[in-house]
Write a protein that holds these residues in place. Sequence first.
Motif, PDB file in Angstrom:
ATOM      1  N   LEU A   4       0.836  -1.205   0.000  1.00 26.62           N
ATOM      2  CA  LEU A   4       0.000   0.000   0.000  1.00 26.62           C
ATOM      3  C   LEU A   4       0.872   1.258   0.000  1.00 26.62           C
ATOM      4  O   LEU A   4       0.605   2.204  -0.750  1.00 26.62           O
ATOM      5  N   ALA A   5       1.920   1.248   0.836  1.00 30.13           N
ATOM      6  CA  ALA A   5       2.824   2.395   0.887  1.00 30.13           C
ATOM      7  C   ALA A   5       3.471   2.639  -0.483  1.00 30.13           C
ATOM      8  O   ALA A   5       3.631   3.779  -0.921  1.00 30.13           O
ATOM      9  N   LYS A   6       3.813   1.555  -1.166  1.00 27.37           N
ATOM     10  CA  LYS A   6       4.404   1.669  -2.514  1.00 27.37           C
ATOM     11  C   LYS A   6       3.407   2.273  -3.491  1.00 27.37           C
ATOM     12  O   LYS A   6       3.751   3.180  -4.267  1.00 27.37           O
ATOM     13  N   ARG A   7       2.159   1.806  -3.431  1.00 28.03           N
ATOM     14  CA  ARG A   7       1.155   2.273  -4.393  1.00 28.03           C
ATOM     15  C   ARG A   7       0.811   3.750  -4.205  1.00 28.03           C
ATOM     16  O   ARG A   7       0.599   4.467  -5.184  1.00 28.03           O
ATOM     17  N   VAL A   8       0.731   4.199  -2.967  1.00 27.84           N
ATOM     18  CA  VAL A   8       0.269   5.573  -2.720  1.00 27.84           C
ATOM     19  C   VAL A   8       1.415   6.537  -2.420  1.00 27.84           C
ATOM     20  O   VAL A   8       1.188   7.719  -2.189  1.00 27.84           O
ATOM     21  N   GLY A   9       2.650   6.020  -2.396  1.00 24.51           N
ATOM     22  CA  GLY A   9       3.794   6.889  -2.152  1.00 24.51           C
ATOM     23  C   GLY A   9       3.888   7.385  -0.723  1.00 24.51           C
ATOM     24  O   GLY A   9       4.329   8.511  -0.470  1.00 24.51           O
ATOM     25  N   ALA A  10       3.470   6.550   0.225  1.00 21.72           N
ATOM     26  CA  ALA A  10       3.481   6.943   1.639  1.00 21.72           C
ATOM     27  C   ALA A  10       4.818   6.602   2.291  1.00 21.72           C
ATOM     28  O   ALA A  10       5.548   5.719   1.838  1.00 21.72           O
ATOM     29  N   ARG A  11       5.114   7.304   3.368  1.00 13.60           N
ATOM     30  CA  ARG A  11       6.264   6.957   4.201  1.00 13.60           C
ATOM     31  C   ARG A  11       5.799   5.897   5.195  1.00 13.60           C
ATOM     32  O   ARG A  11       4.776   6.060   5.859  1.00 13.60           O
ATOM     33  N   PHE A  12       6.541   4.818   5.307  1.00  8.76           N
ATOM     34  CA  PHE A  12       6.130   3.627   6.067  1.00  8.76           C
ATOM     35  C   PHE A  12       6.942   3.535   7.359  1.00  8.76           C
ATOM     36  O   PHE A  12       8.176   3.592   7.339  1.00  8.76           O
ATOM     37  N   LEU A  13       6.257   3.391   8.479  1.00 10.26           N
ATOM     38  CA  LEU A  13       6.917   3.211   9.773  1.00 10.26           C
ATOM     39  C   LEU A  13       6.746   1.776  10.244  1.00 10.26           C
ATOM     40  O   LEU A  13       5.618   1.284  10.366  1.00 10.26           O
ATOM     41  N   LEU A  14       7.861   1.100  10.503  1.00 10.14           N
ATOM     42  CA  LEU A  14       7.815  -0.218  11.121  1.00 10.14           C
ATOM     43  C   LEU A  14       8.187  -0.071  12.595  1.00 10.14           C
ATOM     44  O   LEU A  14       9.305   0.323  12.925  1.00 10.14           O
ATOM     45  N   THR A  15       7.236  -0.398  13.463  1.00 16.56           N
ATOM     46  CA  THR A  15       7.549  -0.413  14.895  1.00 16.56           C
ATOM     47  C   THR A  15       8.048  -1.811  15.233  1.00 16.56           C
ATOM     48  O   THR A  15       7.277  -2.710  15.538  1.00 16.56           O
ATOM     49  N   ARG A  69      10.927   3.878   7.657  1.00 20.12           N
ATOM     50  CA  ARG A  69      11.585   4.198   8.917  1.00 20.12           C
ATOM     51  C   ARG A  69      11.405   2.988   9.837  1.00 20.12           C
ATOM     52  O   ARG A  69      10.308   2.406   9.901  1.00 20.12           O
ATOM     53  N   ILE A  70      12.472   2.618  10.551  1.00 24.89           N
ATOM     54  CA  ILE A  70      12.409   1.450  11.438  1.00 24.89           C
ATOM     55  C   ILE A  70      12.801   1.867  12.852  1.00 24.89           C
ATOM     56  O   ILE A  70      13.891   2.410  13.071  1.00 24.89           O
ATOM     57  N   ALA A  71      11.910   1.608  13.811  1.00 21.74           N
ATOM     58  CA  ALA A  71      12.182   1.864  15.226  1.00 21.74           C
ATOM     59  C   ALA A  71      12.200   0.541  15.970  1.00 21.74           C
ATOM     60  O   ALA A  71      11.268  -0.263  15.836  1.00 21.74           O
ATOM     61  N   ARG A  72      13.258   0.291  16.718  1.00 23.11           N
ATOM     62  CA  ARG A  72      13.308  -0.876  17.599  1.00 23.11           C
ATOM     63  C   ARG A  72      12.948  -0.412  19.005  1.00 23.11           C
ATOM     64  O   ARG A  72      13.743   0.211  19.704  1.00 23.11           O
ATOM     65  N   ILE A  73      11.726  -0.729  19.395  1.00 24.02           N
ATOM     66  CA  ILE A  73      11.167  -0.199  20.635  1.00 24.02           C
ATOM     67  C   ILE A  73      11.499  -1.125  21.806  1.00 24.02           C
ATOM     68  O   ILE A  73      11.254  -2.334  21.743  1.00 24.02           O
ATOM     69  N   PHE A  74      12.030  -0.538  22.865  1.00 23.36           N
ATOM     70  CA  PHE A  74      12.294  -1.273  24.097  1.00 23.36           C
ATOM     71  C   PHE A  74      11.108  -1.092  25.048  1.00 23.36           C
ATOM     72  O   PHE A  74      10.212  -0.297  24.782  1.00 23.36           O
ATOM     73  N   ASN A  75      11.097  -1.856  26.138  1.00 27.35           N
ATOM     74  CA  ASN A  75       9.947  -1.875  27.058  1.00 27.35           C
ATOM     75  C   ASN A  75       9.416  -0.467  27.334  1.00 27.35           C
ATOM     76  O   ASN A  75      10.167   0.416  27.736  1.00 27.35           O
ATOM     77  N   THR A  76       8.115  -0.302  27.130  1.00 25.70           N
ATOM     78  CA  THR A  76       7.458   0.994  27.305  1.00 25.70           C
ATOM     79  C   THR A  76       6.278   0.823  28.259  1.00 25.70           C
ATOM     80  O   THR A  76       5.606  -0.198  28.245  1.00 25.70           O
ATOM     81  N   TYR A  77       6.051   1.842  29.080  1.00 26.37           N
ATOM     82  CA  TYR A  77       4.958   1.778  30.058  1.00 26.37           C
ATOM     83  C   TYR A  77       4.289   3.144  30.129  1.00 26.37           C
ATOM     84  O   TYR A  77       4.828   4.144  29.625  1.00 26.37           O
ATOM     85  N   GLY A  78       3.108   3.196  30.754  1.00 25.96           N
ATOM     86  CA  GLY A  78       2.436   4.473  30.928  1.00 25.96           C
ATOM     87  C   GLY A  78       0.939   4.294  31.102  1.00 25.96           C
ATOM     88  O   GLY A  78       0.431   3.168  31.102  1.00 25.96           O
ATOM     89  N   VAL A 121       6.804   8.360  22.083  1.00 23.70           N
ATOM     90  CA  VAL A 121       6.053   9.114  21.071  1.00 23.70           C
ATOM     91  C   VAL A 121       6.930  10.205  20.462  1.00 23.70           C
ATOM     92  O   VAL A 121       6.953  10.402  19.239  1.00 23.70           O
ATOM     93  N   GLU A 122       7.679  10.907  21.307  1.00 27.14           N
ATOM     94  CA  GLU A 122       8.579  11.956  20.803  1.00 27.14           C
ATOM     95  C   GLU A 122       9.624  11.361  19.862  1.00 27.14           C
ATOM     96  O   GLU A 122       9.932  11.941  18.810  1.00 27.14           O
ATOM     97  N   GLY A 123      10.156  10.195  20.227  1.00 30.25           N
ATOM     98  CA  GLY A 123      11.142   9.543  19.367  1.00 30.25           C
ATOM     99  C   GLY A 123      10.566   9.136  18.023  1.00 30.25           C
ATOM    100  O   GLY A 123      11.212   9.306  16.980  1.00 30.25           O
ATOM    101  N   LEU A 124       9.353   8.607  18.028  1.00 31.05           N
ATOM    102  CA  LEU A 124       8.713   8.190  16.773  1.00 31.05           C
ATOM    103  C   LEU A 124       8.413   9.391  15.875  1.00 31.05           C
ATOM    104  O   LEU A 124       8.573   9.327  14.654  1.00 31.05           O
ATOM    105  N   ILE A 125       7.991  10.490  16.481  1.00 31.85           N
ATOM    106  CA  ILE A 125       7.716  11.703  15.689  1.00 31.85           C
ATOM    107  C   ILE A 125       8.999  12.202  15.035  1.00 31.85           C
ATOM    108  O   ILE A 125       9.025  12.527  13.843  1.00 31.85           O
TER     109      ILE A 125
END
Length: 226
Positions: A4-15, A69-78, A121-125
């Motif tokens: 889908l990202a390829k078809r519409v030219g979107a930026r893709f985020l992998l968490t 964009r690829i983010a390797r997320i470590f344990n998160t809480y809140g 969230v700040e890191g992902l932005i």
Amino acid sequence: MLGLAKRVGARFLLTSTSEVYGDPLQHPQVETYWGNVNPIGVRSCYDEGKRTAETLTMDYHRGANVEVRIARIFNTYGPRMCIDDGRVVSNFVAQALRKEPLTVYGDGKQTRSFQYVSDLVEGLIRLMEGEHVGPFNLGNPGEFTMLELAQVVQETIDPNAKIEFRPNTEDDPHKRKPDISKAKEQLGWEPTVPLRKGLPLMVSDFRQRIFGDHKDVPTSDVSSAA
């Protein structure tokens, strides 16, 4: 989603996840470390699933020019986490509030790093608005053993809470701590909320949802934890 990202030219985020490092032989973990994962273990469907997702993401990036964009997320809480999601921070907080023993698996010496949700969230932005593909470790380098985490929960909720040891789960990583040098340098990002400041905000939210109690720190008051 990549198609889908390829078809519409979107930026893709992998968490992605710190689990791609498996039970690491390198400590702390840097993004260039390939990991130590048991491909047929009881945890491997998650670990290898995320590793495969990273592979596909980079293949689409290189072969089809998809912006990724690829983010390797470590344990998160809140606040607003599922109360019974099985994650260790949720477990400890819910157990302490319900006057149940805090269940520690194994000897409690295995370590994890815990970041508050607003930091993630700040890191992902910053990742999505920047020009660097990654992968980037997004996590708090503050390292706690499971016993230390249980003790922080005791301090925050109930000093008399009991700790109960149970047999450890198979392939449980012994250590987990992110090296965030790359995120600091390329994204200008690092976490600002330590565990002892962020945890009371989560406890407040859990207490209100479990008991309907409106006392304690408002869950929206992140500024008090900064």
